[in-house]
Design a protein around this motif. Sequence first.
Motif, PDB file in Angstrom:
ATOM      1  N   ILE A 124      24.982  45.454  19.590  1.00 35.25           N
ATOM      2  CA  ILE A 124      24.435  44.322  19.450  1.00 35.25           C
ATOM      3  C   ILE A 124      24.929  43.351  20.298  1.00 35.25           C
ATOM      4  N   GLN A 125      26.119  43.381  21.044  1.00 39.65           N
ATOM      5  CA  GLN A 125      26.593  42.368  22.027  1.00 39.65           C
ATOM      6  C   GLN A 125      25.642  42.748  23.355  1.00 39.65           C
ATOM      7  N   ASN A 126      25.872  44.146  23.753  1.00 36.09           N
ATOM      8  CA  ASN A 126      24.996  44.321  24.951  1.00 36.09           C
ATOM      9  C   ASN A 126      23.544  43.877  24.657  1.00 36.09           C
ATOM     10  N   SER A 127      22.989  44.030  23.440  1.00 38.75           N
ATOM     11  CA  SER A 127      21.481  43.635  23.424  1.00 38.75           C
ATOM     12  C   SER A 127      21.168  42.232  23.644  1.00 38.75           C
ATOM     13  N   ALA A 128      22.243  41.302  22.943  1.00 38.38           N
ATOM     14  CA  ALA A 128      22.279  40.077  23.008  1.00 38.38           C
ATOM     15  C   ALA A 128      22.561  39.645  24.473  1.00 38.38           C
ATOM     16  N   LEU A 129      23.286  40.427  25.107  1.00 41.57           N
ATOM     17  CA  LEU A 129      23.538  39.781  26.794  1.00 41.57           C
ATOM     18  C   LEU A 129      22.433  40.091  27.449  1.00 41.57           C
ATOM     19  N   VAL A 130      21.750  41.124  27.170  1.00 43.71           N
ATOM     20  CA  VAL A 130      20.682  41.702  28.152  1.00 43.71           C
ATOM     21  C   VAL A 130      19.410  40.569  27.617  1.00 43.71           C
ATOM     22  N   MET A 131      19.365  40.220  26.350  1.00 47.12           N
ATOM     23  CA  MET A 131      18.233  39.280  26.136  1.00 47.12           C
ATOM     24  C   MET A 131      18.472  37.895  26.743  1.00 47.12           C
ATOM     25  N   VAL A 132      19.616  37.515  26.609  1.00 50.34           N
ATOM     26  CA  VAL A 132      19.892  35.989  27.299  1.00 50.34           C
ATOM     27  C   VAL A 132      19.838  36.072  28.795  1.00 50.34           C
ATOM     28  N   VAL A 133      20.584  36.927  29.453  1.00 46.80           N
ATOM     29  CA  VAL A 133      20.384  37.037  30.975  1.00 46.80           C
ATOM     30  C   VAL A 133      19.304  37.142  31.480  1.00 46.80           C
ATOM     31  N   LEU A 134      18.372  38.445  30.917  1.00 48.76           N
ATOM     32  CA  LEU A 134      17.011  38.716  31.514  1.00 48.76           C
ATOM     33  C   LEU A 134      16.166  37.625  31.265  1.00 48.76           C
ATOM     34  N   GLY A 135      16.333  36.747  29.976  1.00 46.26           N
ATOM     35  CA  GLY A 135      15.505  35.821  29.794  1.00 46.26           C
ATOM     36  C   GLY A 135      15.439  34.672  30.752  1.00 46.26           C
ATOM     37  N   LEU A 136      16.869  34.195  31.143  1.00 45.35           N
ATOM     38  CA  LEU A 136      17.101  33.171  31.916  1.00 45.35           C
ATOM     39  C   LEU A 136      16.543  33.441  33.326  1.00 45.35           C
ATOM     40  N   ILE A 137      17.140  34.678  33.782  1.00 40.06           N
ATOM     41  CA  ILE A 137      16.616  34.885  35.122  1.00 40.06           C
ATOM     42  C   ILE A 137      15.183  35.071  35.293  1.00 40.06           C
ATOM     43  N   ALA A 138      14.614  35.615  34.324  1.00 42.02           N
ATOM     44  CA  ALA A 138      12.832  35.816  34.242  1.00 42.02           C
ATOM     45  C   ALA A 138      12.285  34.251  34.130  1.00 42.02           C
ATOM     46  N   THR A 139      12.880  33.382  33.678  1.00 42.25           N
ATOM     47  CA  THR A 139      12.481  32.151  33.313  1.00 42.25           C
ATOM     48  C   THR A 139      12.429  31.437  34.635  1.00 42.25           C
ATOM     49  N   VAL A 140      13.621  31.521  35.018  1.00 43.91           N
ATOM     50  CA  VAL A 140      13.876  30.728  36.350  1.00 43.91           C
ATOM     51  C   VAL A 140      13.074  30.995  37.713  1.00 43.91           C
ATOM     52  N   VAL A 141      12.966  32.270  37.683  1.00 45.00           N
ATOM     53  CA  VAL A 141      12.034  33.039  38.955  1.00 45.00           C
ATOM     54  C   VAL A 141      10.558  32.639  38.566  1.00 45.00           C
ATOM     55  N   GLY A 142       9.958  32.979  37.266  1.00 45.93           N
ATOM     56  CA  GLY A 142       8.854  32.836  37.028  1.00 45.93           C
ATOM     57  C   GLY A 142       8.337  31.185  37.196  1.00 45.93           C
ATOM     58  N   VAL A 143       9.170  30.251  36.763  1.00 50.07           N
ATOM     59  CA  VAL A 143       8.782  28.889  36.854  1.00 50.07           C
ATOM     60  C   VAL A 143       8.721  28.420  38.401  1.00 50.07           C
ATOM     61  N   VAL A 144       9.647  28.763  39.066  1.00 47.39           N
ATOM     62  CA  VAL A 144       9.644  28.431  40.488  1.00 47.39           C
ATOM     63  C   VAL A 144       8.247  29.053  41.335  1.00 47.39           C
ATOM     64  N   VAL A 145       8.004  30.143  40.919  1.00 42.96           N
ATOM     65  CA  VAL A 145       6.849  30.706  41.610  1.00 42.96           C
ATOM     66  C   VAL A 145       5.535  30.142  40.968  1.00 42.96           C
ATOM     67  N   GLY A 146       5.382  30.075  39.686  1.00 40.41           N
ATOM     68  CA  GLY A 146       4.246  29.461  39.185  1.00 40.41           C
ATOM     69  C   GLY A 146       3.983  27.988  39.523  1.00 40.41           C
ATOM     70  N   ALA A 147       5.211  27.076  39.691  1.00 41.70           N
ATOM     71  CA  ALA A 147       5.152  26.015  39.947  1.00 41.70           C
ATOM     72  C   ALA A 147       4.637  25.726  41.599  1.00 41.70           C
ATOM     73  N   ILE A 148       5.042  26.470  42.236  1.00 39.31           N
ATOM     74  CA  ILE A 148       4.720  26.330  43.802  1.00 39.31           C
ATOM     75  C   ILE A 148       3.195  26.877  44.025  1.00 39.31           C
ATOM     76  N   ALA A 149       2.921  27.790  43.299  1.00 37.46           N
ATOM     77  CA  ALA A 149       1.519  28.349  43.311  1.00 37.46           C
ATOM     78  C   ALA A 149       0.630  27.446  42.634  1.00 37.46           C
ATOM     79  N   GLY A 150       0.937  26.671  41.580  1.00 37.60           N
ATOM     80  CA  GLY A 150      -0.114  25.824  40.925  1.00 37.60           C
ATOM     81  C   GLY A 150      -0.028  24.597  41.685  1.00 37.60           C
ATOM     82  N   TYR A 151       0.985  24.225  42.191  1.00 35.60           N
ATOM     83  CA  TYR A 151       0.973  22.756  42.997  1.00 35.60           C
ATOM     84  C   TYR A 151       0.233  22.682  44.238  1.00 35.60           C
ATOM     85  N   TYR A 152       0.784  23.851  45.078  1.00 31.89           N
ATOM     86  CA  TYR A 152       0.108  23.621  46.522  1.00 31.89           C
ATOM     87  C   TYR A 152      -1.119  24.318  46.609  1.00 31.89           C
TER      88      TYR A 152
END
Length: 348
Positions: A124-152
């Motif tokens: 459960i610890q490892n699943s929760a760790l993967v859940m949080v870390v993967l979610g944060l990394i994917a969110t940051v990268v996705g927001v940056v890519v989507g924001a730059i593409a949609g704005y420019y």
Amino acid sequence: MSTPTGLGATPPEIPADELAVASSVPESQGRLIWRRFVGNKVAVASVIILLLIILFSFSAIGIGPIPGWWQYGYKALNPQVNGGNPTLSLVPQFLGGNGISLGEHPFGQDRIGKDYFAMTMRGIQNSALVMVVLGLIATVVGVVVGAIAGYYRGTVDAILMRVTDVFIVIPALVIGSVVGHWFGALGAPVLAIMLGFFSWMGIARLVRGEFLSLREREFVEAARVAGASDMRIIFKHILPNAMGVVIVSATLIMASAILLETALSYLGYGIRSPDVSLGLLISSNQSAFQTRPWLFWWPGAFIVSLALLVNFVGDGLRDAFDPRHRRFKLSKMRETRPEPEPELETQP
């Protein structure tokens, strides 16, 4: 009650409670979203249960050098007790059971004597760790890519979206297997970080769509006229208005991260022994399904529980940020007929 009878008619009386509501301070968007989310009992209960499960797992066996309250570790070999069967008893004695007790090994033991309760808590610890870390990394990268593409838009949008399409057409399990083969032996944090860099495509497309519509609003034009830089407009003006999509998408990514880590560990490309994950527990004991089924009950139950709880939280956040998606119940629908408007008396 007075009736409107021409120019000399007295205005209708407004109830005191309506006057209080009309004169009250308007509710902020954050408080409105919070009130909607708290009103969703399923989502609130899911948050509480999810946090309790995660806190219970960390307090039971500890983390790193910090010990937990459970007496056995997930790596320690112990003598077989009760033939390796679970010692957990939940039936009171007056009902013919053995009373309510945990026993030495409440979840049983595997074939070499490891305590299955400690191993499940580690999973459960490892699943929760993967859940949080993967979610944060994917969110940051996705927001940056989507924001730059949609704005420019234009060439920048075309290049970033074609790169996104290349990653989307590749099945997530295939990418995860390659990443897990290279980095799975390095532990759950490294695996989660690397998987996060290949899980941002969905949120990037959603954020791009939001930016394409928000960049044409009046407040963006006002910021441009005021001389704000592009980065300030993107992250200070447009992004806060797209946080609803970002938060909901991040929650759903976390739910899929649990299942992805489980599938990779089951196939042998995820977290490796001597560490433990819920998927690895099922994979390691699949040959004992007929003789020791409890080796599947506990990790399987927690996999389903974690995934469902995170999905329920995501549904609650989606309804809170966008009430148009809220489900309706037929039992609460009432057929009401509009009252006829009173006829106004006309003077000759």
